[in-house]
Write a protein that holds these residues in place. Structure first.
Motif, PDB file in Angstrom:
ATOM      1  N   LYS A  74       0.827  -1.213   0.000  1.00 22.54           N
ATOM      2  CA  LYS A  74       0.000   0.000   0.000  1.00 22.54           C
ATOM      3  C   LYS A  74       0.859   1.258   0.000  1.00 22.54           C
ATOM      4  N   ILE A  75       1.952   1.237   0.762  1.00 20.72           N
ATOM      5  CA  ILE A  75       2.849   2.399   0.815  1.00 20.72           C
ATOM      6  C   ILE A  75       3.494   2.619  -0.552  1.00 20.72           C
ATOM      7  N   GLU A 125       2.407   1.693  -3.466  1.00 24.52           N
ATOM      8  CA  GLU A 125       1.385   2.161  -4.410  1.00 24.52           C
ATOM      9  C   GLU A 125       1.122   3.652  -4.218  1.00 24.52           C
ATOM     10  N   THR A 126       1.027   4.082  -2.975  1.00 25.15           N
ATOM     11  CA  THR A 126       0.815   5.503  -2.689  1.00 25.15           C
ATOM     12  C   THR A 126       1.955   6.342  -3.251  1.00 25.15           C
ATOM     13  N   GLU A 127       3.189   5.872  -3.039  1.00 25.21           N
ATOM     14  CA  GLU A 127       4.364   6.621  -3.492  1.00 25.21           C
ATOM     15  C   GLU A 127       4.475   6.631  -5.028  1.00 25.21           C
ATOM     16  N   HIS A 166       2.160   6.691  -7.045  1.00 23.28           N
ATOM     17  CA  HIS A 166       1.164   7.613  -7.584  1.00 23.28           C
ATOM     18  C   HIS A 166       1.602   9.076  -7.527  1.00 23.28           C
ATOM     19  N   LYS A 167       2.852   9.328  -7.133  1.00 23.74           N
ATOM     20  CA  LYS A 167       3.467  10.631  -7.412  1.00 23.74           C
ATOM     21  C   LYS A 167       3.685  10.788  -8.921  1.00 23.74           C
ATOM     22  N   PHE A 199       3.610   6.738   7.294  1.00 21.07           N
ATOM     23  CA  PHE A 199       2.630   5.798   6.751  1.00 21.07           C
ATOM     24  C   PHE A 199       2.203   4.835   7.853  1.00 21.07           C
TER      25      PHE A 199
END
Length: 223
Positions: free
Chosen positions: A23-24, A26-28, A30-31, A61
């Protein structure tokens, strides 16, 4: 495990950093702009082992955090390395096929060694040949910081031929190791950025490099 994009695009298995999570990562990732991400089918996998200590992203996170394998303090000895590779291969068999890997930090170290290990017939024998790598803040088993697990002892004995994109931070703790890793690849494509140990945002020049690399591996995945 989370998933995105159409299967017409290169299917990439994404390996997060040490004591991070799918999840982390994926979040990163998406920068990066949607114009890039829509060209890839990204699948994010949690490491097989819960974090055995404090995570560097605590307070930034939320947990849970995971590890791919463990090493002693100076990374001359490893635990759970072979089990980790088996875990990844089982996932690829059940959820593939995959065209390549994207890795960050510990995930990039692992991904960088996989093509050479696969070429030796030691790992990933039940899945297609790895066609591409995206390595962010990577390093080399057997390099200046990391000893090589027995399974990866000869992973870089021959130059790695599969197309590779290397993302290297000017202020990254692994900068020198990421640069040294380039010597183990045939025609590596490189993005330099001014940030530290992180997934960087892409400026116009980096965006062009990423798009050209994706176009290259898209042609491979449809070949």
């Amino acid at each position: 495990m989370t998933e995105s994009r159409s299967h017409e695009n290169p299917r990439i298995l994404c390996l997060h950093g040490f004591r991070n999570s799918a999840k982390i990562l994926e979040t990163e990732i998406h920068k990066w702009p949607e114009s890039v991400l829509e060209k890839l089918d990204l699948v994010y996998l949690d490491g097989p082992y819960p974090s055995t200590g404090k995570s560097g992203v605590e307070g930034i996170f939320d947990p849970p955090y995971f590890e791919w394998f463990q090493g002693n303090q100076d990374y001359t000895e490893y635990e759970n390395f072979e089990e980790c590779i088996t875990f990844i291969e089982d996932f690829m068999v059940k959820n593939g096929p995959f065209d390549g890997f994207l890795g960050f930090s510990q995930g990039a170290v692992l991904a960088a060694a996989l093509p050479g290990m696969q070429a030796e017939g030691l790992v990933l024998t039940k899945v297609p040949k790895i066609k591409s790598l995206i390595l962010i803040s990577g390093a080399k088993f057997g390099g200046s910081k990391l000893g090589a697990p027995p399974l990866a002892a000869n992973a870089f004995s021959s130059p790695v031929k599969c197309p590779s994109l290397h993302v290297i931070g000017e202020n990254d703790i692994l900068k020198l190791d990421s640069i040294a890793l380039l010597d183990s690849f045939v025609d590596p494509i490189v993005i330099h950025h001014q940030e530290g140990h992180t997934i960087p945002r892409l400026d116009d020049q980096s965006l062009e490099i990423v798009n050209n690399f994706i176009e290259k591996i898209r042609n491979l995945s449809t070949a």
